[in-house]
Design a protein around this motif. Structure first.
Motif, PDB file in Angstrom:
ATOM      1  N   ILE A 165       5.195   7.307  -1.174  1.00 58.63           N
ATOM      2  CA  ILE A 165       5.476   6.176  -0.289  1.00 58.63           C
ATOM      3  C   ILE A 165       4.186   5.451   0.065  1.00 58.63           C
ATOM      4  CG2 ILE A 165       6.289   5.525   2.008  1.00 58.63           C
ATOM      5  CD1 ILE A 165       8.246   7.853   1.797  1.00 58.63           C
ATOM      6  N   SER A 166       3.140   6.228   0.332  1.00 57.56           N
ATOM      7  CA  SER A 166       1.860   5.646   0.726  1.00 57.56           C
ATOM      8  C   SER A 166       0.730   6.582   0.330  1.00 57.56           C
ATOM      9  CB  SER A 166       1.833   5.441   2.247  1.00 57.56           C
ATOM     10  OG  SER A 166       0.552   5.036   2.677  1.00 57.56           O
TER      11      SER A 166
ATOM     12  N   LYS B 142       8.813   1.096   2.323  1.00 58.80           N
ATOM     13  CA  LYS B 142       7.626   0.323   1.963  1.00 58.80           C
ATOM     14  C   LYS B 142       7.683  -1.079   2.547  1.00 58.80           C
ATOM     15  CE  LYS B 142       6.105   2.693  -2.163  1.00 58.80           C
ATOM     16  NZ  LYS B 142       5.742   2.592  -3.569  1.00 58.80           N
TER      17      LYS B 142
END
Length: 89
Positions: free
Chosen positions: A10-11, A84
């Motif tokens: 995701i990150s 996101k």
């Protein structure tokens, strides 16, 4: 029988602020409930059920924040896109 686990990043950020924002987004927008939470110095694991599938929100200091799940399906793709769009952009 072997379970197939998939991971979606995701990150690349692994800070607790971002992790907590992702967890909050899941709670508010997807009406999930965390069934277990495990926190360590460099890692966190939050398990939850979404549309009858088990997922783990995972924070790893060297990797970032990701979702782990057993089966590949379109639900996870939509979930990651929404996270996101709402947090990271």
């Amino acid at each position: 029988m072997l379970n197939k686990y998939m991971e979606v990043i995701i990150s690349s950020k692994s800070d607790l602020v971002t992790f907590n924002l992702v967890a909050k987004l899941l709670l508010q927008n997807f009406e999930i409930e965390f069934i277990s939470k495990t926190n360590g110095l460099d890692q966190s694991y939050y398990d939850f059920i979404f549309q009858k599938n088990k997922y783990t929100l995972h924070r790893e200091h060297f990797i970032g924040i990701s979702l782990l799940y057993e089966i590949e399906n379109e639900d996870i793709v939509q979930l990651v896109k929404k996270i996101k769009n709402n947090i990271l952009e």
